[in-house]
Write a protein that holds these residues in place. Structure first.
Motif, mmCIF file in Angstrom:
data_model
loop_
_atom_site.group_PDB
_atom_site.id
_atom_site.type_symbol
_atom_site.label_atom_id
_atom_site.label_comp_id
_atom_site.label_asym_id
_atom_site.label_seq_id
_atom_site.Cartn_x
_atom_site.Cartn_y
_atom_site.Cartn_z
ATOM 1 N N VAL A 169 0.862 -1.187 0.000
ATOM 2 C CA VAL A 169 0.000 0.000 0.000
ATOM 3 C C VAL A 169 0.896 1.235 0.000
ATOM 4 C CG1 VAL A 169 -1.855 1.222 1.187
ATOM 5 C CG2 VAL A 169 -1.702 -1.271 1.350
ATOM 6 N N VAL A 170 0.689 2.108 -0.965
ATOM 7 C CA VAL A 170 1.503 3.322 -1.106
ATOM 8 C C VAL A 170 0.660 4.536 -0.742
ATOM 9 C CG1 VAL A 170 2.795 4.761 -2.716
ATOM 10 C CG2 VAL A 170 2.946 2.267 -2.870
ATOM 11 N N MET A 171 1.278 5.462 0.007
ATOM 12 C CA MET A 171 0.591 6.682 0.431
ATOM 13 C C MET A 171 1.625 7.781 0.645
ATOM 14 S SD MET A 171 -0.221 5.569 4.371
ATOM 15 C CE MET A 171 -0.649 3.882 3.898
ATOM 16 N N ARG A 172 1.150 9.017 0.763
ATOM 17 C CA ARG A 172 2.072 10.114 1.050
ATOM 18 C C ARG A 172 2.519 10.029 2.507
ATOM 19 N NH1 ARG A 172 -0.027 14.591 3.715
ATOM 20 N NH2 ARG A 172 -2.281 14.521 4.118
ATOM 21 N N GLN A 173 3.652 10.624 2.793
ATOM 22 C CA GLN A 173 4.214 10.515 4.142
ATOM 23 C C GLN A 173 3.330 11.167 5.202
ATOM 24 O OE1 GLN A 173 8.290 11.831 4.329
ATOM 25 N NE2 GLN A 173 9.003 10.265 2.910
ATOM 26 N N GLY A 174 2.564 12.182 4.815
ATOM 27 C CA GLY A 174 1.698 12.852 5.777
ATOM 28 C C GLY A 174 0.310 12.256 5.881
ATOM 29 N N HIS A 175 0.074 11.116 5.258
ATOM 30 C CA HIS A 175 -1.236 10.467 5.311
ATOM 31 C C HIS A 175 -1.549 10.042 6.751
ATOM 32 C CE1 HIS A 175 -4.498 7.677 4.480
ATOM 33 N NE2 HIS A 175 -4.512 8.078 3.218
ATOM 34 N N PRO A 176 -2.817 10.199 7.184
ATOM 35 C CA PRO A 176 -3.167 9.787 8.559
ATOM 36 C C PRO A 176 -2.800 8.342 8.871
ATOM 37 C CG PRO A 176 -4.937 11.078 7.593
ATOM 38 C CD PRO A 176 -3.948 10.852 6.498
ATOM 39 N N LEU A 177 -2.900 7.448 7.906
ATOM 40 C CA LEU A 177 -2.568 6.043 8.156
ATOM 41 C C LEU A 177 -1.071 5.798 8.268
ATOM 42 C CD1 LEU A 177 -5.121 4.180 5.845
ATOM 43 C CD2 LEU A 177 -5.189 4.438 8.324
ATOM 44 N N ALA A 178 -0.260 6.777 7.847
ATOM 45 C CA ALA A 178 1.194 6.612 7.949
ATOM 46 C C ALA A 178 1.641 6.582 9.401
ATOM 47 C CB ALA A 178 1.904 7.735 7.202
ATOM 48 N N ALA A 227 2.606 5.593 -12.670
ATOM 49 C CA ALA A 227 3.195 6.922 -12.510
ATOM 50 C C ALA A 227 2.111 7.962 -12.231
ATOM 51 C CB ALA A 227 3.980 7.295 -13.765
ATOM 52 N N ALA A 228 0.996 7.871 -12.941
ATOM 53 C CA ALA A 228 -0.111 8.810 -12.704
ATOM 54 C C ALA A 228 -0.723 8.586 -11.332
ATOM 55 C CB ALA A 228 -1.166 8.645 -13.792
ATOM 56 N N ALA A 229 -0.882 7.328 -10.938
ATOM 57 C CA ALA A 229 -1.453 7.023 -9.627
ATOM 58 C C ALA A 229 -0.561 7.537 -8.507
ATOM 59 C CB ALA A 229 -1.661 5.518 -9.488
ATOM 60 N N PHE A 230 0.749 7.418 -8.670
ATOM 61 C CA PHE A 230 1.676 7.928 -7.657
ATOM 62 C C PHE A 230 1.538 9.444 -7.510
ATOM 63 C CE2 PHE A 230 4.625 4.149 -8.636
ATOM 64 C CZ PHE A 230 4.041 3.395 -7.637
ATOM 65 N N ALA A 231 1.305 10.131 -8.612
ATOM 66 C CA ALA A 231 1.109 11.582 -8.545
ATOM 67 C C ALA A 231 -0.159 11.917 -7.771
ATOM 68 C CB ALA A 231 1.047 12.161 -9.961
ATOM 69 N N ASP A 235 -0.308 14.001 -3.815
ATOM 70 C CA ASP A 235 -1.018 15.259 -3.561
ATOM 71 C C ASP A 235 -2.374 15.068 -2.892
ATOM 72 O OD1 ASP A 235 1.085 16.607 -4.847
ATOM 73 O OD2 ASP A 235 0.160 16.314 -6.813
ATOM 74 N N SER A 236 -2.624 13.888 -2.322
ATOM 75 C CA SER A 236 -3.923 13.644 -1.702
ATOM 76 C C SER A 236 -3.780 12.550 -0.651
ATOM 77 C CB SER A 236 -4.952 13.222 -2.758
ATOM 78 O OG SER A 236 -4.642 11.920 -3.241
ATOM 79 N N ASP A 237 -4.914 12.166 -0.055
ATOM 80 C CA ASP A 237 -4.924 11.073 0.913
ATOM 81 C C ASP A 237 -5.422 9.773 0.287
ATOM 82 O OD1 ASP A 237 -3.860 12.484 3.005
ATOM 83 O OD2 ASP A 237 -5.791 13.100 3.828
ATOM 84 N N ASP A 253 11.745 8.957 -4.943
ATOM 85 C CA ASP A 253 11.716 10.206 -5.703
ATOM 86 C C ASP A 253 10.540 11.111 -5.344
ATOM 87 O OD1 ASP A 253 13.895 9.180 -7.001
ATOM 88 O OD2 ASP A 253 12.780 8.501 -8.768
ATOM 89 N N LEU A 254 9.406 10.540 -4.931
ATOM 90 C CA LEU A 254 8.213 11.338 -4.688
ATOM 91 C C LEU A 254 7.886 11.518 -3.211
ATOM 92 C CD1 LEU A 254 5.872 9.891 -7.487
ATOM 93 C CD2 LEU A 254 7.323 11.921 -7.571
ATOM 94 N N GLY A 255 8.704 10.971 -2.355
ATOM 95 C CA GLY A 255 8.439 11.128 -0.931
ATOM 96 C C GLY A 255 7.253 10.338 -0.436
ATOM 97 N N LEU A 256 7.005 9.179 -1.035
ATOM 98 C CA LEU A 256 5.913 8.319 -0.614
ATOM 99 C C LEU A 256 6.433 7.250 0.334
ATOM 100 C CD1 LEU A 256 4.296 7.819 -4.146
ATOM 101 C CD2 LEU A 256 3.596 9.442 -2.377
ATOM 102 N N ILE A 257 5.518 6.539 0.957
ATOM 103 C CA ILE A 257 5.895 5.408 1.804
ATOM 104 C C ILE A 257 5.062 4.203 1.386
ATOM 105 C CG2 ILE A 257 6.530 6.865 3.767
ATOM 106 C CD1 ILE A 257 3.914 6.037 5.104
ATOM 107 N N ALA A 258 5.596 3.022 1.633
ATOM 108 C CA ALA A 258 4.917 1.771 1.287
ATOM 109 C C ALA A 258 4.778 0.926 2.541
ATOM 110 C CB ALA A 258 5.702 1.019 0.218
ATOM 111 N N LEU A 259 3.568 0.420 2.787
ATOM 112 C CA LEU A 259 3.290 -0.440 3.927
ATOM 113 C C LEU A 259 2.784 -1.796 3.429
ATOM 114 C CD1 LEU A 259 1.370 2.053 6.284
ATOM 115 C CD2 LEU A 259 3.805 1.452 6.319
ATOM 116 N N PRO A 260 2.977 -2.851 4.217
ATOM 117 C CA PRO A 260 2.468 -4.165 3.806
ATOM 118 C C PRO A 260 0.955 -4.146 3.631
ATOM 119 C CG PRO A 260 4.029 -4.386 5.614
ATOM 120 C CD PRO A 260 3.736 -2.915 5.482
ATOM 121 N N LEU A 261 0.470 -4.852 2.650
ATOM 122 C CA LEU A 261 -0.972 -4.961 2.422
ATOM 123 C C LEU A 261 -1.588 -5.774 3.567
ATOM 124 C CD1 LEU A 261 -3.147 -4.344 0.185
ATOM 125 C CD2 LEU A 261 -2.814 -6.715 -0.546
ATOM 126 N N PRO A 262 -2.619 -5.256 4.230
ATOM 127 C CA PRO A 262 -3.190 -5.957 5.387
ATOM 128 C C PRO A 262 -4.210 -7.036 5.009
ATOM 129 C CG PRO A 262 -4.312 -3.889 5.099
ATOM 130 C CD PRO A 262 -3.257 -3.940 4.016
#
Length: 301
Positions: A169-178, A227-231, A235-237, A253-262
């Motif tokens: 699961v990929v999300m931005r670093q500031g995502h609440p689930l991060a 690539a589009a999905a990462f963008a 910029d969102s949650d 490169d985009l400052g994202l984080i990846a977590l294991p799929l639950p």
């Protein structure tokens, strides 16, 4: 009766293309010459092979019945008559067309291109985008190698399992689930999602797995490429669930984080596919070996 093997190639082209003009272009002959070949085939077989229906031509039941047999016979003849010679990579000049999933091009394409340039500088690679529907280019020789998660069903297309990767699961670093210590299936389903689908599908196997847990996620958008999905995620949650191997550069490169799929889900396979006509082609076999090595990174953790 004296048989002309050129008629076998003409018949194969006619059955694949479904028209005299298409078969002529495929075999690099004139349309009148191909029309004469069709006439000879009709006289030899006693069947019309192709009949006109409006503006198109339709294969007869006999033509449909022998299509695969003709294809296989032509392949066998080519294997017998093709000269066996050593492959000189230094002087090899050839263009290969590769239809790979865009994430595989980004992940493994650079390594493949570097290896090709180092060994055979006269070889060129054409990476083309995947089609939104199943297409016959691999069988028609217009595509040399495919690489994606789908094992082809056509009997004359060879496929090799070259790797697999689990979903993350990929999300931005500031995502609440991060900030969550352990991502749960319930928390995952409650978030908004974007799926990656060239065909615009809003659901996939993840939704089936969630349904087994009595959970439903909300997919608010689809993206044609990762690539589009990462963008979108940057910029969102929104959450994206993609193969782990394809996230490495995006995370950095985009400052994202990846977590294991639950959710328990099988790993995503990677298949390398080619038409059987190239099985004994030395240059094609060389390229397959390089592609196999480049794609092996998909199975690395």
């Amino acid at each position: 009766m004296q048989l002309d093997l050129n008629l076998l190639a003409a018949l194969d082209a006619l059955l694949e293309e479904g028209s005299v003009a298409g078969a002529a272009a495929r075999l690099h002959v004139t349309a009148p010459a191909m029309s004469r070949s069709l006439g000879r085939i009709r006289r030899t077989t006693g069947d019309q092979i192709l009949v006109r229906t409006g503006r198109t031509m339709t294969p007869t039941p006999y033509a449909i019945a022998v299509r695969e047999q003709v294809h296989e016979l032509l392949h066998q003849v080519q294997g017998v008559l093709a000269p066996s010679r050593e492959l000189d990579l230094a002087t090899l000049e050839r263009t290969f067309t590769l239809r790979w999933h865009d994430s595989l091009v980004a992940l493994s394409g650079p390594a493949l291109l570097a290896a090709v340039r180092a060994q055979a500088p006269g070889v060129r690679l054409r990476f083309v985008a995947e089609a939104s529907t199943d297409t016959p280019e691999l069988r028609r020789g217009e595509v040399d190698l495919e690489a994606n998660a789908n094992r082809p069903s056509a009997p004359d297309v060879h496929a090799e399992h070259v790797g697999e990767t689990r979903l993350v699961v990929v999300m931005r670093q500031g995502h609440p689930l991060a900030r969550v210590r352990t991502l749960t299936a319930k928390g995952y389903a409650a978030a908004d999602h974007v799926t990656v689908s060239r065909r615009g599908n809003l659901t996939n196997a993840l939704d089936d797995a969630l349904a087994g847990l009595d959970l439903v996620r909300r997919v608010v958008a689809t993206a044609p490429t990762e690539a589009a999905a990462f963008a979108f995620a940057r910029d969102s949650d929104l959450l994206i669930s993609v193969p782990e191997a394809t996230t490495r550069s995006a995370v950095a490169d985009l400052g994202l984080i990846a977590l294991p799929l639950p959710i328990e889900l099988p790993s995503a396979p990677v298949y390398l596919s080619w038409h059987q006509r190239y099985e004994t082609d030395h240059a094609h076999a060389w390229l397959r070996g390089l592609a196999r090595s480049a794609l092996a990174v998909c199975g690395e953790s």
